[in-house]
Design an enzyme around this catalytic site. Structure first.
Site, PDB file in Angstrom:
ATOM      1  N   TYR A  35       0.990  -3.904  -7.901  1.00  0.00           N
ATOM      2  CA  TYR A  35       0.297  -5.267  -6.861  1.00  0.00           C
ATOM      3  C   TYR A  35      -1.643  -5.815  -8.493  1.00  0.00           C
ATOM      4  O   TYR A  35      -2.116  -5.697  -8.864  1.00  0.00           O
ATOM      5  CB  TYR A  35      -0.421  -4.465  -6.133  1.00  0.00           C
ATOM      6  CG  TYR A  35      -0.346  -4.028  -4.979  1.00  0.00           C
ATOM      7  CD1 TYR A  35       0.939  -4.072  -4.676  1.00  0.00           C
ATOM      8  CD2 TYR A  35      -0.868  -2.766  -4.635  1.00  0.00           C
ATOM      9  CE1 TYR A  35       2.023  -3.057  -3.188  1.00  0.00           C
ATOM     10  CE2 TYR A  35       0.360  -2.290  -3.922  1.00  0.00           C
ATOM     11  CZ  TYR A  35       1.356  -2.315  -3.324  1.00  0.00           C
ATOM     12  OH  TYR A  35       1.995  -1.484  -2.440  1.00  0.00           O
ATOM     13  N   TRP A  41      -7.067  -9.175   2.317  1.00  0.00           N
ATOM     14  CA  TRP A  41      -8.104  -8.353   2.607  1.00  0.00           C
ATOM     15  C   TRP A  41      -8.764  -7.156   1.381  1.00  0.00           C
ATOM     16  O   TRP A  41      -9.335  -6.586   1.910  1.00  0.00           O
ATOM     17  CB  TRP A  41      -7.004  -7.727   3.998  1.00  0.00           C
ATOM     18  CG  TRP A  41      -6.538  -6.859   4.054  1.00  0.00           C
ATOM     19  CD1 TRP A  41      -5.111  -6.884   3.202  1.00  0.00           C
ATOM     20  CD2 TRP A  41      -6.125  -6.045   5.603  1.00  0.00           C
ATOM     21  NE1 TRP A  41      -4.185  -5.469   3.751  1.00  0.00           N
ATOM     22  CE2 TRP A  41      -4.799  -4.662   4.803  1.00  0.00           C
ATOM     23  CE3 TRP A  41      -6.593  -5.871   6.303  1.00  0.00           C
ATOM     24  CZ2 TRP A  41      -4.288  -3.617   5.467  1.00  0.00           C
ATOM     25  CZ3 TRP A  41      -5.932  -4.376   7.518  1.00  0.00           C
ATOM     26  CH2 TRP A  41      -5.048  -3.269   6.674  1.00  0.00           C
ATOM     27  N   GLY A 171      -1.026  -7.167   7.180  1.00  0.00           N
ATOM     28  CA  GLY A 171      -1.737  -5.466   5.902  1.00  0.00           C
ATOM     29  C   GLY A 171      -0.425  -4.758   6.273  1.00  0.00           C
ATOM     30  O   GLY A 171      -1.152  -3.688   5.395  1.00  0.00           O
ATOM     31  N   ASP A 173       2.459  -3.381   6.696  1.00  0.00           N
ATOM     32  CA  ASP A 173       4.034  -4.350   6.180  1.00  0.00           C
ATOM     33  C   ASP A 173       5.047  -4.026   7.681  1.00  0.00           C
ATOM     34  O   ASP A 173       5.650  -4.244   8.397  1.00  0.00           O
ATOM     35  CB  ASP A 173       4.286  -4.138   5.054  1.00  0.00           C
ATOM     36  CG  ASP A 173       3.390  -5.194   3.678  1.00  0.00           C
ATOM     37  OD1 ASP A 173       2.503  -5.552   4.032  1.00  0.00           O
ATOM     38  OD2 ASP A 173       3.130  -5.030   2.800  1.00  0.00           O
ATOM     39  N   GLU A 402      -3.123   5.106  -2.619  1.00  0.00           N
ATOM     40  CA  GLU A 402      -2.172   3.769  -1.477  1.00  0.00           C
ATOM     41  C   GLU A 402      -2.399   4.960  -0.025  1.00  0.00           C
ATOM     42  O   GLU A 402      -2.564   3.939   0.049  1.00  0.00           O
ATOM     43  CB  GLU A 402      -1.588   3.729  -2.398  1.00  0.00           C
ATOM     44  CG  GLU A 402      -0.689   1.873  -2.093  1.00  0.00           C
ATOM     45  CD  GLU A 402       0.207   1.088  -1.465  1.00  0.00           C
ATOM     46  OE1 GLU A 402       0.930   2.502  -3.217  1.00  0.00           O
ATOM     47  OE2 GLU A 402       0.360   0.257  -1.752  1.00  0.00           O
TER      48      GLU A 402
HETATM   49  C1  2M8 Z   1       1.008  -4.364   0.782  1.00  0.00           C
HETATM   50  O1  2M8 Z   1       1.361  -5.451   0.501  1.00  0.00           O
HETATM   51  C2  2M8 Z   1       2.116  -5.539  -0.303  1.00  0.00           C
HETATM   52  C3  2M8 Z   1       2.139  -7.303   0.033  1.00  0.00           C
HETATM   53  O2  2M8 Z   1       1.301  -8.899   0.494  1.00  0.00           O
HETATM   54  C4  2M8 Z   1       3.482  -5.230  -0.728  1.00  0.00           C
HETATM   55  O3  2M8 Z   1       4.035  -4.328   0.124  1.00  0.00           O
HETATM   56  O4  2M8 Z   1       3.902  -6.326  -2.012  1.00  0.00           O
HETATM   57  C5  2M8 Z   1       0.218  -3.711   1.902  1.00  0.00           C
HETATM   58  O5  2M8 Z   1       0.215  -1.953   2.127  1.00  0.00           O
HETATM   59  C6  2M8 Z   1      -0.858  -4.386   2.246  1.00  0.00           C
HETATM   60  O6  2M8 Z   1      -1.795  -4.144   3.230  1.00  0.00           O
HETATM   61  C7  2M8 Z   1      -1.740  -4.809   0.845  1.00  0.00           C
HETATM   62  O7  2M8 Z   1      -2.585  -6.057   1.142  1.00  0.00           O
HETATM   63  C8  2M8 Z   1      -0.908  -4.497  -0.608  1.00  0.00           C
HETATM   64  C9  2M8 Z   1      -1.887  -4.537  -1.636  1.00  0.00           C
HETATM   65  O8  2M8 Z   1      -2.808  -3.817  -1.694  1.00  0.00           O
HETATM   66  O9  2M8 Z   1      -0.084  -4.167  -0.484  1.00  0.00           O
END
Ligand code: 2M8
Length: 436
Positions: A35, A41, A171, A173, A402
């Site tokens: 990410y 959030w 959040g 997903d 995570e």
């Molecule tokens: C996860 O979501 C993102 C999309 O927004 C992804 O899977 O690419 C979820 O766990 C979300 O709650 C979190 O905010 C994000 C970044 O940690 O990852």
């Protein structure tokens, strides 16, 4: 925090090191690999931990997120770092097609969807740990606009509850909470033929959402995007519109936090308290099921409550205004064989409970942190303490992952995950919860 005397000395330095590595100079990334941008959030949970070790970074992170707030008040779920290549995260800015906004003299792009509003809670927490009334005063109007967007533009069901239009907005997903509503959304394999998932090249595919889920996620994002991210007539025009109990509980908790912030910045707390009470009442009136003893997601298009018993249905415990018998029931469910402390993300006794797949079973620290506060708020001090120790032991043993396999405690998903590290620092500091 007296680091030297803490039984978790190693954990403190591990968590601080993760946050140092994930700080870009402007904002925190949830993970350098999986990410590489700024998430909404996440920034709030991260701020709660940074309050103890680097409050200036926490304020800066929130300020840079809110600098990308849309004129209608929505706070985008991702603010894309212009220095990161399009190929490094999918779906990136080219997919979302949102015009750039000016932020601190540079141009940034965002998504057009939101995430739960944990930011007022984070700002109040930052101020309580490291007083900064000026920062609070600067952020207050933006936090109010964020709430107004959700409560005015997203009340698609007309019950005084916020609807989400995409599972990413929750959040959580791929939570089973959306399965019934998502079953009506086509999982078009053609969609994935046009794009390439990045997440499965950086994390184990069986720990991530399935391709069918991803096809739906992309299809839904495309249809909201192609309708210009407008929130008009959502229940009639958009294929996925649901009321999530955790999202709504966090919206009510934000109003309670804003009431406290209002008293610091010289604004009127009364409207915030009224809204917190009204959302809490709507939650209990429409999303609580006396038979299961927990909250469930409501599909606005059919009016039906999802039967799945997911952890989002326990999160309303964070609300101080929850009736005592509802709080009692949530605690009983959390401690039952269906969950257990630390709570997994889904009912352990369900046939499709999956110990590895993301939000369909694994333990997440942010949700457990919210429940920890909820337990303390409702006077369950012993349970709160037990949960705190369980979370700290888990992360000390496995690392700042995570998420965690709920039976073995093995760390899964991306290592060096920011909100795990941040919330551990808050657990170590044991700040008493604000009055939500
Ligand atoms: C996860 O979501 C993102 C999309 O927004 C992804 O899977 O690419 C979820 O766990 C979300 O709650 C979190 O905010 C994000 C970044 O940690 O990852």
């Amino acid at each position: 925090m007296d680091h030297a005397r803490s039984p978790y000395r190693r954990l403190t330095s591990t968590a601080e090191a993760v946050l140092n590595r994930n700080w870009t100079g402007d904002h925190m990334v949830p993970s350098r690999t999986l990410y590489p941008h700024q998430w909404s959030w996440d920034a709030a949970f991260i701020g709660i931990g940074l309050a103890h070790v680097a409050p200036e970074r926490g304020w800066h992170d929130l300020a840079s997120l809110f600098a990308a707030q849309w004129p209608d008040g929505r706070v985008p779920h991702i603010v894309f770092d212009p220095g990161v290549a399009e190929k490094d995260y999918f779906p990136g800015p080219a997919f979302w097609e949102v015009p750039p906004v000016r932020q601190d003299g540079r141009s940034v792009r965002t998504t057009g969807i939101v995430q739960p509003p944990v930011h007022a809670l984070a700002a109040l927490h930052l101020h309580r740990v490291s007083p900064a009334a000026d920062r609070l005063r600067e952020l207050y109007p933006a936090l109010v606009a964020q709430q107004e967007y959700l409560l005015k533009h997203r009340d698609a069901g007309g019950l005084g509850l916020v609807s989400i239009v995409h599972p990413w907005e929750s959040g959580l997903d791929n939570s089973p909470s959306w399965d019934a509503a998502l079953a009506r959304v086509p999982a078009d394999p053609e969609v994935l033929a046009r794009y390439e998932r990045r997440d499965t090249s950086k994390a184990v595919a069986s720990h991530r959402p399935t391709n069918a889920d991803y096809a739906r996620y992309i299809g839904l994002a495309e249809s909201y995007r192609d309708a210009g991210y407008r929130d008009f007539d959502l229940a009639e025009t958009h294929p996925f519109v649901v009321e999530c109990p955790a999202f709504n509980a966090l919206t009510a908790a934000a109003e309670a936090a804003l009431a406290e912030i209002a008293t610091v910045v010289g604004a009127d707390p009364a409207p915030h308290l009224e809204r917190a009470a009204a959302i809490t009442e709507a939650l209990v009136g429409h999303l609580y099921d006396r038979e299961t003893g927990q909250f469930h997601t409501r599909d606005v298009r059919t009016g039906e409550l999802s039967k799945a018993r997911c952890v989002n249905g326990l999160v309303p415990l964070i609300l101080a205004g929850l009736p005592g018998e509802v709080a009692e029931s949530l605690v009983a469910v959390a401690e039952s064989a269906r969950f257990g402390l630390p709570v997994p993300s889904y009912d352990r006794t369900a046939a499709d409970f999956d110990t590895l797949r993301y939000w369909r079973g694994p333990v997440w620290i942010n949700i457990n942190w919210l429940l920890w506060r909820g337990l303390a708020t409702h006077g369950y001090a012993d349970r709160a303490d037990r949960l705190r120790t369980a979370m700290l032991d888990l992360v000390e043993r496995s690392g700042c992952f995570e998420y965690f396999q709920p039976d073995t405690g093995e760390g899964i998903g991306t290592p060096d995950f920011s909100w795990t590290a941040a919330l551990v620092l808050d657990l170590l500091a044991e700040t008493p919860p604000e009055r939500e």
